[in-house]
Write an enzyme that holds these catalytic residues in place. Structure first.
Site, PDB file in Angstrom:
ATOM      1  N   GLY A 104     102.457 -29.666  17.843  1.00 36.03           N
ATOM      2  CA  GLY A 104     101.485 -30.090  16.751  1.00 36.03           C
ATOM      3  C   GLY A 104     101.449 -31.260  15.967  1.00 36.03           C
ATOM      4  O   GLY A 104     101.818 -32.109  16.887  1.00 36.03           O
TER       5      GLY A 104
ATOM      6  N   ARG B 166      98.108 -22.607  -4.885  1.00 32.79           N
ATOM      7  CA  ARG B 166      97.874 -21.168  -4.075  1.00 32.79           C
ATOM      8  C   ARG B 166      98.689 -20.298  -4.775  1.00 32.79           C
ATOM      9  O   ARG B 166      98.351 -18.957  -4.898  1.00 32.79           O
ATOM     10  CB  ARG B 166      98.174 -21.646  -2.578  1.00 32.79           C
TER      11      ARG B 166
END
Lengths: 648, 247
Positions: free
Chosen positions: A44, A339
């Site tokens: 990644g 969040r």
């Protein structure tokens, strides 16, 4: 024996720590770099950027990924953007402000020095990516555009439509390809690390399974870097890719690496709600939508009922009958609160009976005001692909009716403990990106995961790893015919043989769904002492069930997806318990970790800095043994921890 | 909803494959195509049979892993969508659905519906990058780029490397994939420096790996899940020709 934790935080003023440290650590000469081997697991943003940068420096790098190409790592799915303190918008942003927002967003549970360094190198990342040909969004004058993300009052998020992760990963993957072509990096796609090999207390290599042939391989190196992302799939349903798993990190923990803050999980507020029990995966709708979308539920329960039954459409509800609850509760940040705050507020409304779909687990994300203000065309330009995706999945046109959203598991802030050099408690073993615990505290801000992955891979690890490897310049090539490799391989083979021989009645997915259910109900958005104790007992029982009753079909020496899943689930079944234990011990609420017993009168997370201002670092003691926790105290020298205020 | 599935089963690269027929029942219209296969596979495991191997990962249409030929169409019946973005409401109740792997000489089958697409990695390794070192770059705003160019670059950069273009092309050509990368970088000043060398190297690698030639039928564009336009192929041809003139 408790873990020895030395965070190795450099002395001096915050803004000078990284520069001082770089000046103090050792470097390896080009002639010696050629003699040193590094294994990187995961491709990644962290793994690919680290592999490319270390290859460029002249080390011999081997890079492993479970996908068929390094380009498919889950970083690719990040939609919204990447933060940097460029201050291109002239809105008084700075390295300090990005640092402060990140520390505050993480609810004061991260290390100051690490977070400051992250903010400091954030600007280099944008420069690097532009030079690689990442097509960031631009203004008509040709300069880079920005947008806003949760937890910030400035516009510092750089983006490439709704595909920022993809473009950054393609940049890192291109850099990796350059090094593969040059011969400095060798790539092993469709390979999974199944164990870490430790010899004389130091990392020496890995045992990997070739996922096409099933062959078990030994790979030795002078240092091993874990860049395998997070463990959100312990919940079965999450926004993580199907194959994302915690197994590489878990093997490190099993072999003695400390695992920090496992209970810090991020539940993302804007995902498409669950629709039934046949679902395998949840879909995220980018946080960027909260720039223009307004979140609401009806004020009146009769309207909720009418919407659920289909008697009324959401657009029928008059403006004065809508409860824009984030704007009501948090006027200063409104729909752009972090969040964890947004997720809990949605849960609070749904728990009170205002959920707008048949399951009662959904709220609206509405673009009506934005379309009236900016026109449909502008909204289409900004979010067109996300709107199309939403319509494809739900069969509802979000230009006409509001989207329905609900929180879902998205990211894990916890991970392998690392010091300032990103080295774990095992010398020569490093962890970068989401796989480590270092930068996001108890809650990660939007657009900061990409920043951390690339910061670690391009700008931190390539320097800090040299400090360790400078002691290895006399060391010969690592031999893989040693006792440590023999034992590690034997362990892997035995585990595989055992899984294939159980031949029980339940599929891997059947048991994984049960685990997910236990986790979501008891270790999810709100946790209590009782729920956590229940989770621990239930997971222990489920683990026994797994080892007695799982059915893994297929053969060892074959492309065998069921076996891959079983190996990963075996680790999730231990990791889940560890998360519950960590959550049980942390008798406070902070960030994504909300203990219902610890909340303010307004229902906000109530931290306890006196007793819990530490990272909880766990040491493995055996499958059915209670792990031991050691504290790394967090000393706030430069910011003063306060209750997070997003109201004014 | 109920479906009959005709699925290509193949033990490994060397074995001969064949279609097998399965039935799936009580599938919700909101179920995704791959979730439908998950349900089938879970049933097969319960029967002690080997599940169908297929590639998939993000299930959000971006990783490029999923790669099914459904009823003769790459990525199935929806336009501009990957296999994982297809929902069962697209099919008629009771329908028979044929599922095959990518069919391309350059993508050999590994097992069942899984193919080896490492040829695409090799093409990019031949030159699909800008040769800059980490940390050896100017400020991000040092070179303004017209919005139109950045947007066009992004249009091409949307490619997910799934292989649908080559699998769809009657010649098995990877031109759209190669063109998307060449064009994305050629539209940016940073990528201009190596543009001609890049085009030449990538085209040579593509030919070497056994992909066919482009005859401009446009099938790739029609099946591309990211709707990448064949105008990028025209740009690749321009880069390639100008490279040849410079030789």
């Amino acid at each position: 024996m408790a873990l020895k934790l030395d965070a190795k935080i450099p002395a001096g003023p915050l803004a000078e720590k990284w520069s001082n440290h770089k000046a103090a650590i050792k470097v390896v000469s080009p002639a010696n770099k050629r003699k040193l081997d590094i294994i990187i697991v995961g491709t990644g943003l962290g793994g690919a950027s680290a592999a490319a940068s270390l290859g460029e420096l002249g080390y011999n790098v081997k890079v492993f990924c479970i996908q068929d190409s390094p380009r498919r790592a889950h970083s690719i799915a990040a939609q919204g953007g990447i933060n940097a303190a460029k201050n291109y918008q002239n809105d008084n942003d700075s390295v300090y402000r990005l640092f402060y927002d990140t520390i505050k967003g993480g609810d004061y549970r991260a290390r100051e020095a690490n977070v400051y360094r992250l903010a400091e190198v954030s600007n280099l990342i944008i420069d690097q990516c532009v030079a690689q040909g990442v097509p960031f969004a631009r203004e008509y004058g040709g300069l880079l555009a920005n947008r806003s993300f949760g937890g910030a009052q400035v516009s510092r998020t750089f983006y490439a439509r709704g595909q920022t992760g993809q473009q950054l990963l393609l940049g890192a993957y291109a850099a990796l390809n350059k090094e593969i072509a040059a011969g400095s990096v060798k790539s092993y796609p469709r390979h999974e690390m199944l164990d870490i090999v430790i010899e004389d207390g130091e990392a020496r290599g890995i045992i990997a399974r070739n996922l096409v042939t099933g062959e078990i391989e030994r790979h030795g190196a002078h240092a091993v870097v874990i860049a395998t992302g997070g463990y959100g799939n312990v919940f079965f349903l999450s926004t993580n890719a199907m194959a994302s798993n915690g197994s590489a990190a878990f093997q490190c923990y099993r072999k003695g690496a400390g695992f920090a803050n496992p209970c810090f999980t991020q539940i993302h507020p804007t995902c498409i709600p669950v629709h039934g029990d046949q679902q395998s995966k949840l879909t995220l709708m980018s946080e960027s939508l909260r720039n223009d979308g307004r979140i609401w539920v009806p004020k009146k329960l009769e309207d909720v009922k009418a919407i659920r039954s289909g008697a009324k459409k959401p657009s029928d509800i008059a403006e004065e009958d809508r409860d824009y609850y984030l704007e009501r509760r948090y006027p200063a940040f409104g729909n752009l609160v972090p969040r964890d705050v947004a997720s809990r507020a949605a849960k609070e409304r749904c728990d009170a009976g205002y959920g707008v779909n048949e399951t009662g687990l959904a709220v609206f994300l509405d673009f009506k005001t934005a379309i009236e203000r900016l026109g449909k065309e502008t909204i289409k330009q900004r979010y067109g692909n996300l709107f199309d995706m939403y319509e494809e999945i739900t069969d509802v046109n979000p230009y006409e009716q509001p989207m329905q959203i609900f929180p879902a598991v998205h990211y894990t802030m916890g991970g392998i403990w690392v010091d300032y050099n990103l080295m774990t408690t095992i010398p020569g073993l490093y962890a970068i990106g989401e796989a480590n615990f270092s930068d996001h505290g108890a809650n990660r801000l939007g657009a900061s995961a990409l920043m951390q992955g690339l910061a670690d891979g391009y700008f931190v690890l390539p320097y800090t790893i040299g400090d360790y490897l400078s002691h290895k310049i006399q060391a010969p090539k690592v031999k893989t015919d040693t006792k440590a490799f023999d034992e590690a391989e034997k362990g892997v083979r035995e585990k595989i043989a055992r899984l294939l021989s159980i031949n029980g009645k339940q599929s891997v997915d059947d048991i994984h769904k049960k685990l997910g259910h236990i986790m979501w109900e008891n270790v999810g958005m709100a946790r209590t002492k009782e729920s956590l104790q229940k989770a621990i007992t239930e997971i222990q029982a489920l683990r026994k069930e797994f080892w007695k009753d799982v059915k893994v079909v297929g053969r060892e020496n074959d492309f065998n997806v069921e076996l891959e899943k079983a190996l990963r689930l075996a680790d999730f079944l231990e990791l889940g318990e560890l998360m519950a234990r960590d959550a049980l011990l942390r008798e406070e609420s902070c960030g994504g970790h909300f203990r219902s017993e610890h909340q303010t009168e307004e229902g906000e997370a109530k931290r306890d800095d006196e007793n819990f201002a530490y990272a909880a670092v766990w040491e493995y003691k055996g499958m059915d043994q209670v792990p031991e926790m050691t504290k790394e105290p967090l000393n706030f020298e430069f910011v003063h921890p306060a209750q997070r205020n997003y109201k004014d | 909803m109920n479906f009959t599935l005709k699925i290509w089963r193949q033990k490994d690269a060397k074995s001969k494959g064949a279609f097998e027929t399965y039935k799936v029942e009580n599938i919700s219209a909101d179920t995704s195509f791959l979730e439908m296969l998950d349900i089938l596979n879970n049933d097969l495991v319960h029967q002690g049979k080997e599940p169908v191997a297929f590639d998939h990962d993000c299930r959000e249409g971006i990783c490029g892993m999923c790669s099914l030929h459904i009823d003769g169409q790459a990525h199935g019946p929806s336009k501009g969508a990957t296999t994982c973005q297809i929902y069962m409401r697209k099919f008629k109740d009771g329908a028979t659905i044929t599922i095959e792997p990518w069919r391309s000489a350059a993508f050999p089958v590994i097992k069942d519906l899984v193919v080896n697409r490492s040829a695409y990695d090799q093409i990019l390794q031949a030159g699909g990058f800008i040769s800059v070192r980490t940390n050896s770059v100017p400020d991000a705003n040092a070179i303004p780029i017209p919005k139109k160019d950045a947007d066009e670059s992004m249009d091409a950069a949307a490619c997910i490397g799934c292989g649908a273009c080559a699998a769809t092309c009657k010649n098995g050509s990877a031109m759209l994939f190669v063109a998307a990368r060449v064009s994305s970088l050629a539209k940016l000043p940073q990528g201009r420096v190596e543009a001609t060398r890049r085009a030449k190297a990538m085209v040579a690698k593509m030919d070497e790996l056994g992909f066919g030639n482009c005859t401009n039928t446009g099938a790739c564009q029609a099946e591309c899940p990211k709707q990448i336009s064949i105008t990028h192929i025209a740009r690749l041809n321009r880069e390639f020709l100008s490279a040849k003139f410079k030789d």
